[in-house]
Scaffold this motif. Structure first.
Motif, PDB file in Angstrom:
ATOM      1  N   ARG A   1       0.854  -1.186   0.000  1.00 29.46           N
ATOM      2  CA  ARG A   1       0.000   0.000   0.000  1.00 29.46           C
ATOM      3  C   ARG A   1       0.894   1.242   0.000  1.00 29.46           C
ATOM      4  NH1 ARG A   1      -1.673   3.256   3.894  1.00 29.46           N
ATOM      5  NH2 ARG A   1      -3.671   4.317   3.629  1.00 29.46           N
ATOM      6  N   THR A   2       0.477   2.296  -0.683  1.00 32.87           N
ATOM      7  CA  THR A   2       1.294   3.505  -0.711  1.00 32.87           C
ATOM      8  C   THR A   2       1.055   4.311   0.559  1.00 32.87           C
ATOM      9  OG1 THR A   2       1.152   3.561  -3.104  1.00 32.87           O
ATOM     10  CG2 THR A   2       1.896   5.560  -2.024  1.00 32.87           C
ATOM     11  N   LEU A   3       2.133   4.493   1.304  1.00 33.16           N
ATOM     12  CA  LEU A   3       2.058   5.197   2.580  1.00 33.16           C
ATOM     13  C   LEU A   3       2.245   6.698   2.385  1.00 33.16           C
ATOM     14  CD1 LEU A   3       2.090   4.689   5.701  1.00 33.16           C
ATOM     15  CD2 LEU A   3       4.565   4.438   5.510  1.00 33.16           C
ATOM     16  N   LEU A   4       3.119   7.061   1.452  1.00 35.91           N
ATOM     17  CA  LEU A   4       3.436   8.467   1.224  1.00 35.91           C
ATOM     18  C   LEU A   4       3.820   8.648  -0.241  1.00 35.91           C
ATOM     19  CD1 LEU A   4       4.023  11.324   2.460  1.00 35.91           C
ATOM     20  CD2 LEU A   4       6.374  10.544   2.786  1.00 35.91           C
ATOM     21  N   ASP A   5       3.268   9.650  -0.857  1.00 37.18           N
ATOM     22  CA  ASP A   5       3.605   9.946  -2.250  1.00 37.18           C
ATOM     23  C   ASP A   5       3.657  11.461  -2.376  1.00 37.18           C
ATOM     24  OD1 ASP A   5       4.112   9.747  -4.942  1.00 37.18           O
ATOM     25  OD2 ASP A   5       2.432   8.424  -5.377  1.00 37.18           O
ATOM     26  N   GLN A   6       4.835  12.000  -2.581  1.00 41.58           N
ATOM     27  CA  GLN A   6       4.995  13.447  -2.592  1.00 41.58           C
ATOM     28  C   GLN A   6       5.958  13.876  -3.664  1.00 41.58           C
ATOM     29  OE1 GLN A   6       6.005  14.874   1.387  1.00 41.58           O
ATOM     30  NE2 GLN A   6       4.039  15.898   1.255  1.00 41.58           N
TER      31      GLN A   6
ATOM     32  N   VAL B   1       0.559  15.396  17.004  1.00 38.33           N
ATOM     33  CA  VAL B   1       1.222  16.364  16.137  1.00 38.33           C
ATOM     34  C   VAL B   1       2.132  17.241  16.986  1.00 38.33           C
ATOM     35  CG1 VAL B   1       0.820  18.392  14.683  1.00 38.33           C
ATOM     36  CG2 VAL B   1      -0.652  16.382  14.468  1.00 38.33           C
TER      37      VAL B   1
ATOM     38  N   ALA C   1       4.142  14.864  12.187  1.00 37.32           N
ATOM     39  CA  ALA C   1       2.755  14.420  12.237  1.00 37.32           C
ATOM     40  C   ALA C   1       2.631  12.979  11.769  1.00 37.32           C
ATOM     41  CB  ALA C   1       1.883  15.330  11.361  1.00 37.32           C
ATOM     42  N   PRO C   2       1.638  12.269  12.293  1.00 31.31           N
ATOM     43  CA  PRO C   2       1.427  10.883  11.859  1.00 31.31           C
ATOM     44  C   PRO C   2       0.844  10.809  10.452  1.00 31.31           C
ATOM     45  CG  PRO C   2      -0.291  11.544  13.406  1.00 31.31           C
ATOM     46  CD  PRO C   2       0.691  12.682  13.336  1.00 31.31           C
ATOM     47  N   LEU C   3       1.294   9.810   9.701  1.00 30.39           N
ATOM     48  CA  LEU C   3       0.688   9.520   8.397  1.00 30.39           C
ATOM     49  C   LEU C   3      -0.458   8.529   8.612  1.00 30.39           C
ATOM     50  CD1 LEU C   3       3.915   9.115   6.231  1.00 30.39           C
ATOM     51  CD2 LEU C   3       2.475  11.145   6.530  1.00 30.39           C
ATOM     52  N   THR C   4      -1.143   8.183   7.533  1.00 35.65           N
ATOM     53  CA  THR C   4      -2.171   7.147   7.608  1.00 35.65           C
ATOM     54  C   THR C   4      -1.465   5.807   7.492  1.00 35.65           C
ATOM     55  OG1 THR C   4      -3.669   8.664   6.502  1.00 35.65           O
ATOM     56  CG2 THR C   4      -4.384   6.391   6.660  1.00 35.65           C
TER      57      THR C   4
ATOM     58  N   LEU D   1       5.974  11.712   9.893  1.00 31.34           N
ATOM     59  CA  LEU D   1       6.739  12.498   8.928  1.00 31.34           C
ATOM     60  C   LEU D   1       6.941  13.899   9.475  1.00 31.34           C
ATOM     61  CD1 LEU D   1       7.862  12.726   5.934  1.00 31.34           C
ATOM     62  CD2 LEU D   1       5.679  13.828   5.423  1.00 31.34           C
TER      63      LEU D   1
END
Lengths: 277, 224
Positions: free
Chosen positions: A179-184, A224, A245-248, A253
């Motif tokens: 699953r993609t956790l972070l995409d920036q 946060v 802050a927490p990611l989903t 991050l």
């Protein structure tokens, strides 16, 4: 070599640029005694890899900048893998400076990190500095197994002291358990609409992130935290500022901006100190 | 072709709750980053090419028939702070109520059932556009325009900026909006077959940082 990710690259970047091509490869594997070995430690071109420290549960490698890179037209890559149970700590001896090339072609720099179950990878390079006239397309692609741990720092400095910035397009994609956790994506410099505005940078010239992923973030209540000058008790717009802050997903991050690399690092170090372990 | 439905969807009076959100403008005004029409325009241009582009891509992908639940995850991965994820879901829930009243559809009902606390607003907007018979390009336009009209309207209230000046800012962004909506629609059309990496992921660090600062204020005029 597997193909470099091409997620954000425009068709304008030639497939056969005349510049340097170099890939550094690092493979960390744990042996029967729990010692992390490095069966592959293969640098070339601008990448000289030095193992530091003594053999132990964690292997430490420093990338020693042997030359200025990437120049326009260069195609550089780093592939680092920590197999199940291994622990690999990667640093660099100096900043990476993106410079213009002779031909006006863009440079590419692709980092691929893979971390197995129960393994840990620390990816802590020095800043990327985008010199005036440079044009770099960078990708950082991370694949994490469900119980993998990652600490990743990314710092970008827009221009050397007193000069304008080059152009940087950078995409960070972190997948965990499919699953993609972070995409920036970050895009700055000449030719990028809206980059130097109060929505994005507010005049700052250094930006960075510190990402921590691991099972320890799964259940814990992650709150946060405002960093540097963003914290209410230190309201100060002249230094660096950021937020942790927490990611989903099991990850936190830190995002930071600052006038320069030094003050950026101070904010990211503040974030690092508040991480568990 | 169903142009009139786009005017209904993109109307500032469409009851989807957008008026309660400033899109980061309240925090930018407080920090002295927006003080007049020129600085409002710079803020809006920066927001448009980052958060606006991402929203337009998501809306276009949903309007193109992309799986809304997958797109909701894609939106989470592109929204790294909880304050903005919460605002997007709150707006999504309100958009869902208005959209289901305007264009009842099985796809809207299914998304509402799967995400009772709200899906990300651009995803709901895209599914609503689809229900209204609109195209992915229409959805991209609606998402991108709302992304800058929200802050512009908020700044009229926050700074007592002349509404004529705020409207002129939006008019000056029209060229950027045209190009961006076309790019987002092209990306959105590729999503159903190629997956999330084709969708824009542009980030704006200060919007993320100041959104969490703003959420911690004890008293504020706007929800985000």
């Amino acid at each position: 070599m597997s193909p470099a990710p091409t997620t954000t690259r425009p068709s304008g970047v030639p497939a056969t640029a005349a510049g340097l091509r170099a890939t550094a490869r690092i493979l960390a594997r744990t042996d029967a005694h729990g010692i992390t070995r490095l069966p592959v430690l293969d640098g070339s071109g601008p990448f000289a890899l030095r193992r530091t420290g003594f053999p132990g549960p964690q292997a430490r490698v420093c990338m020693v900048g042997a030359m200025s890179a990437p120049l326009g037209g260069d195609r550089l890559a780093v592939e680092a893998t920590a197999e199940a149970g291994a622990s690999l700590h990667l640093t660099a001896s100096a900043a990476t400076v993106a410079l213009p090339g002779r031909t006006g072609d863009a440079a590419t720099y692709d980092v691929r990190l893979t971390v197995g179950d129960g393994a840990r990878l620390d990816w802590l390079p020095e800043p990327l500095i985008c010199a005036e006239g440079s044009d770099l397309w960078m990708t950082t692609t991370v694949e994490l197994a469900p119980t993998a741990r990652l600490v990743l720092r990314e710092e970008q400095v827009l221009g050397r002291s007193g000069e304008h910035t080059g152009t940087l397009h950078s995409r960070l994609t972190v997948r965990r358990a499919g699953r993609t956790l972070l995409d920036q994506e970050t895009a700055y410099g000449p030719g990028v609409p809206g980059w130097d505005t109060s929505a994005a940078l507010g005049g700052h010239r250094a930006l960075g992130q510190l990402l921590a992923v691991g099972p320890e973030f799964e259940d814990a209540e992650q709150r946060v935290r405002l960093l540097g000058g963003a914290a209410p008790e230190r309201r100060d717009a002249t230094g660096g500022q950021g937020v942790l802050a927490p990611l989903t997903g099991p990850a936190v991050l830190a995002t930071a901006v600052a006038p320069d690399a030094l003050r950026l690092r101070a904010v990211l170090d503040e974030a690092a100190r508040s991480l568990p372990g | 072709m169903n142009r009139a439905a786009l005017m209904v969807l993109a109307d500032g009076r469409f009851p989807a709750g957008g008026h309660a959100h400033s899109g980061g403008a309240e925090a930018a005004v407080a920090a002295g980053r927006i003080t007049d029409a020129a600085s409002l325009e710079a803020f809006c241009r920066g927001r448009l090419h980052t958060a606006g582009l991402v929203a337009a891509g998501l809306a276009a992908a949903a309007a193109a028939g992309g799986d809304p639940l997958a797109l909701d995850d894609v939106a989470d991965a592109r929204t790294p702070v909880p304050a903005l994820r919460a605002a997007a879901r709150r707006l999504g829930r309100q958009m869902m109520r208005a959209a289901r009243a305007a264009w009842p559809s099985a796809e809207l009902a299914a998304l509402a059932a799967a995400r009772p606390r709200g899906a990300h607003q651009p995803v709901v907007l895209g599914v609503a556009a689809r229900a209204a018979g609109l195209t992915p390009l229409d959805a991209a336009y609606a998402a991108a325009y709302e992304n800058v009209s929200g802050p512009a309207t908020a700044v009229v209230r926050l700074l007592s900026l002349d509404p004529f000046d705020a409207t002129a800012v939006l008019a000056r962004l029209a060229g950027d909006l045209d190009r961006l909506a076309a790019d987002a629609a092209a990306a959105g059309a590729r999503f159903p077959t190629e997956g999330p990496h084709v969708l824009p992921a542009a980030s704006a660090p200060l919007l993320d940082i100041t959104a969490e600062q703003h959420a911690a204020w004890p008293v504020r005029l706007f929800a985000s």
